[in-house]
Design a protein around this motif. Structure first.
Motif, PDB file in Angstrom:
ATOM      1  N   THR A 130      44.137  44.749  34.266  1.00  0.00           N
ATOM      2  CA  THR A 130      43.636  45.059  35.603  1.00  0.00           C
ATOM      3  C   THR A 130      43.056  43.819  36.261  1.00  0.00           C
ATOM      4  O   THR A 130      42.185  43.152  35.698  1.00  0.00           O
ATOM      5  N   GLY A 131      43.552  43.507  37.454  1.00  0.00           N
ATOM      6  CA  GLY A 131      42.986  42.409  38.230  1.00  0.00           C
ATOM      7  C   GLY A 131      41.736  42.875  38.950  1.00  0.00           C
ATOM      8  O   GLY A 131      41.788  43.804  39.766  1.00  0.00           O
ATOM      9  N   TYR A 132      40.624  42.240  38.642  1.00  0.00           N
ATOM     10  CA  TYR A 132      39.307  42.670  39.132  1.00  0.00           C
ATOM     11  C   TYR A 132      38.858  41.707  40.229  1.00  0.00           C
ATOM     12  O   TYR A 132      38.743  40.501  40.000  1.00  0.00           O
ATOM     13  N   ILE A 133      38.618  42.249  41.429  1.00  0.00           N
ATOM     14  CA  ILE A 133      38.279  41.425  42.586  1.00  0.00           C
ATOM     15  C   ILE A 133      36.921  41.838  43.122  1.00  0.00           C
ATOM     16  O   ILE A 133      36.742  42.955  43.628  1.00  0.00           O
ATOM     17  N   LEU A 134      35.956  40.947  43.003  1.00  0.00           N
ATOM     18  CA  LEU A 134      34.597  41.204  43.483  1.00  0.00           C
ATOM     19  C   LEU A 134      34.482  40.745  44.930  1.00  0.00           C
ATOM     20  O   LEU A 134      34.807  39.598  45.256  1.00  0.00           O
ATOM     21  N   ILE A 135      34.007  41.640  45.792  1.00  0.00           N
ATOM     22  CA  ILE A 135      33.895  41.359  47.223  1.00  0.00           C
ATOM     23  C   ILE A 135      32.437  41.499  47.643  1.00  0.00           C
ATOM     24  O   ILE A 135      31.747  42.439  47.224  1.00  0.00           O
ATOM     25  N   GLU A 136      31.970  40.565  48.448  1.00  0.00           N
ATOM     26  CA  GLU A 136      30.560  40.544  48.832  1.00  0.00           C
ATOM     27  C   GLU A 136      30.138  41.865  49.468  1.00  0.00           C
ATOM     28  O   GLU A 136      30.899  42.492  50.210  1.00  0.00           O
ATOM     29  N   LYS A 173      48.640  45.522  35.865  1.00  0.00           N
ATOM     30  CA  LYS A 173      49.133  46.880  36.102  1.00  0.00           C
ATOM     31  C   LYS A 173      48.352  47.595  37.205  1.00  0.00           C
ATOM     32  O   LYS A 173      48.842  48.582  37.763  1.00  0.00           O
ATOM     33  N   MET A 174      47.129  47.111  37.489  1.00  0.00           N
ATOM     34  CA  MET A 174      46.322  47.709  38.540  1.00  0.00           C
ATOM     35  C   MET A 174      45.454  46.629  39.172  1.00  0.00           C
ATOM     36  O   MET A 174      45.194  45.593  38.565  1.00  0.00           O
ATOM     37  N   ILE A 175      44.994  46.906  40.401  1.00  0.00           N
ATOM     38  CA  ILE A 175      44.037  46.035  41.078  1.00  0.00           C
ATOM     39  C   ILE A 175      42.785  46.853  41.381  1.00  0.00           C
ATOM     40  O   ILE A 175      42.881  47.995  41.850  1.00  0.00           O
ATOM     41  N   TYR A 176      41.640  46.257  41.108  1.00  0.00           N
ATOM     42  CA  TYR A 176      40.351  46.929  41.307  1.00  0.00           C
ATOM     43  C   TYR A 176      39.531  46.119  42.306  1.00  0.00           C
ATOM     44  O   TYR A 176      39.135  44.994  42.034  1.00  0.00           O
ATOM     45  N   LEU A 177      39.274  46.690  43.494  1.00  0.00           N
ATOM     46  CA  LEU A 177      38.406  46.075  44.498  1.00  0.00           C
ATOM     47  C   LEU A 177      36.991  46.576  44.276  1.00  0.00           C
ATOM     48  O   LEU A 177      36.729  47.774  44.377  1.00  0.00           O
ATOM     49  N   GLU A 178      36.072  45.679  43.997  1.00  0.00           N
ATOM     50  CA  GLU A 178      34.706  46.037  43.593  1.00  0.00           C
ATOM     51  C   GLU A 178      33.669  45.480  44.543  1.00  0.00           C
ATOM     52  O   GLU A 178      33.619  44.267  44.804  1.00  0.00           O
ATOM     53  N   ALA A 179      32.812  46.375  45.067  1.00  0.00           N
ATOM     54  CA  ALA A 179      31.675  45.935  45.870  1.00  0.00           C
ATOM     55  C   ALA A 179      30.463  45.685  44.993  1.00  0.00           C
ATOM     56  O   ALA A 179      29.540  44.975  45.397  1.00  0.00           O
ATOM     57  N   ALA A 198      50.036  45.282  50.645  1.00  0.00           N
ATOM     58  CA  ALA A 198      50.550  44.047  50.041  1.00  0.00           C
ATOM     59  C   ALA A 198      51.020  44.222  48.601  1.00  0.00           C
ATOM     60  O   ALA A 198      51.804  43.416  48.106  1.00  0.00           O
ATOM     61  N   ILE A 199      50.537  45.262  47.914  1.00  0.00           N
ATOM     62  CA  ILE A 199      50.860  45.427  46.495  1.00  0.00           C
ATOM     63  C   ILE A 199      51.547  46.771  46.254  1.00  0.00           C
ATOM     64  O   ILE A 199      51.427  47.697  47.057  1.00  0.00           O
ATOM     65  N   SER A 200      52.228  46.862  45.132  1.00  0.00           N
ATOM     66  CA  SER A 200      52.921  48.110  44.790  1.00  0.00           C
ATOM     67  C   SER A 200      52.302  48.805  43.583  1.00  0.00           C
ATOM     68  O   SER A 200      52.715  49.912  43.233  1.00  0.00           O
ATOM     69  N   ILE A 201      51.328  48.168  42.932  1.00  0.00           N
ATOM     70  CA  ILE A 201      50.670  48.757  41.768  1.00  0.00           C
ATOM     71  C   ILE A 201      49.452  49.571  42.210  1.00  0.00           C
ATOM     72  O   ILE A 201      48.987  49.439  43.345  1.00  0.00           O
ATOM     73  N   PRO A 202      48.908  50.434  41.341  1.00  0.00           N
ATOM     74  CA  PRO A 202      47.762  51.261  41.715  1.00  0.00           C
ATOM     75  C   PRO A 202      46.566  50.430  42.175  1.00  0.00           C
ATOM     76  O   PRO A 202      46.293  49.360  41.625  1.00  0.00           O
ATOM     77  N   LEU A 203      45.869  50.966  43.169  1.00  0.00           N
ATOM     78  CA  LEU A 203      44.715  50.296  43.758  1.00  0.00           C
ATOM     79  C   LEU A 203      43.472  51.150  43.551  1.00  0.00           C
ATOM     80  O   LEU A 203      43.419  52.310  43.962  1.00  0.00           O
ATOM     81  N   GLY A 222      44.052  53.930  51.644  1.00  0.00           N
ATOM     82  CA  GLY A 222      45.090  53.623  50.670  1.00  0.00           C
ATOM     83  C   GLY A 222      44.648  53.496  49.227  1.00  0.00           C
ATOM     84  O   GLY A 222      45.467  53.165  48.362  1.00  0.00           O
ATOM     85  N   ALA A 223      43.369  53.759  48.929  1.00  0.00           N
ATOM     86  CA  ALA A 223      42.916  53.696  47.536  1.00  0.00           C
ATOM     87  C   ALA A 223      43.560  54.828  46.736  1.00  0.00           C
ATOM     88  O   ALA A 223      43.559  55.985  47.179  1.00  0.00           O
ATOM     89  N   ASP A 224      44.101  54.509  45.572  1.00  0.00           N
ATOM     90  CA  ASP A 224      44.676  55.528  44.701  1.00  0.00           C
ATOM     91  C   ASP A 224      43.601  56.185  43.845  1.00  0.00           C
ATOM     92  O   ASP A 224      43.706  57.369  43.514  1.00  0.00           O
ATOM     93  N   MET A 225      42.599  55.409  43.492  1.00  0.00           N
ATOM     94  CA  MET A 225      41.467  55.917  42.715  1.00  0.00           C
ATOM     95  C   MET A 225      40.179  55.346  43.279  1.00  0.00           C
ATOM     96  O   MET A 225      40.118  54.170  43.629  1.00  0.00           O
TER      97      MET A 225
END
Length: 244
Positions: A130-136, A173-179, A198-203, A222-225
């Motif tokens: 899982t690609g983990y992306i921390l956003i301010e 396999k997944m991307i996780y947008l984290e606040a 932009a992506i085709s994998i679960p968000l 568009g969040a899947d989970m």
């Protein structure tokens, strides 16, 4: 022992069927096993589909007994969401193998993963990269402190989207947008929407969601989970809106 890839395959099938997925996040350091009955009565009465267990800082040997307690109260899939290799335990069904692709600390891009490899072959855990992306979010989060990384600016949409796309191209396999836990505000819908396109994998998105409107905004963007933590337990009105 769960069938190999069962959690991820079921997740993909649910998304294809248009189902909205909701994970309840449990921090082992803040969860009281002795008083868990009431909490899981809420969980089982809700539309929750998964349980995530983990935290940025968790005492050694704390995670396994918490997961054991979780599994005694619910049949929902239990997924490790670890902040460190010390949180790995075979008691869960799956492991989010998180790479903090928003940061540039090599420990959290690959170093911790190398440390974990010696443990993984001995487990029955399903591994989900899982690609983990921390956003301010307007405050310094525990993730930022522990990983010694800076979050991406929520105003830099191009970098966020490019980072998510790079994660998919790297084979995540997944991307996780984290606040971040306790974030004042959730991930803006515009960021979720642009990433989804932009992506085709679960968000997945999490952090700062405290009411039904914010939850709906995340799904509609568009969040899947969506992942919620303390708001599930502390906001009774919110919980009542999440009942089956």
């Amino acid at each position: 022992m769960t069938q190999k890839n069962a959690i991820h395959d079921n997740l993909l099938n649910s998304i294809t069927a248009g189902k909205r997925l909701l994970a309840v996040l449990i921090d082992p350091d803040k969860f009281c096993v002795q008083n868990s009955n009431g909490f899981f009565e809420k969980v089982n009465a809700s539309v929750a589909t998964h349980i995530f267990v983990g935290g940025s800082t968790v005492e050694d040997h704390r995670t396994a007994p918490v997961i054991k307690a979780v599994k005694s109260h619910t049949d929902l899939p239990v997924v490790l969401f670890p902040g460190d290799v010390t949180q790995l335990t075979d008691n869960a069904d799956a492991l989010l193998f998180l790479s903090l692709i928003s940061g540039r600390n090599p420990d959290y891009l690959i170093g911790k993963h190398v440390d974990a490899v010696s443990r993984i072959p001995r487990t029955t855990l399903e591994i989900i990269s899982t690609g983990y992306i921390l956003i301010e979010s307007g405050k310094t989060t525990a993730v930022e402190k522990v990983t010694n990384t800076r979050p991406l600016s929520r105003h830099d949409l191009e970098t966020i989207v490019n980072t998510a796309t790079a994660g998919e191209l790297l084979g995540m396999k997944m991307i996780y947008l984290e606040a971040g836990s306790g974030a004042p505000e959730p991930i803006p819908p515009a960021i979720i929407s642009a990433t989804r396109k932009a992506i085709s994998i679960p968000l997945i998105t999490g952090g700062g969601i405290r009411n039904k409107e914010q939850l709906e905004d995340a799904y509609n963007a568009g969040a899947d989970m969506v992942v919620i933590g303390t708001a599930f337990e502390e906001n009774e009105a919110f919980f009542n809106q999440l009942k089956k």
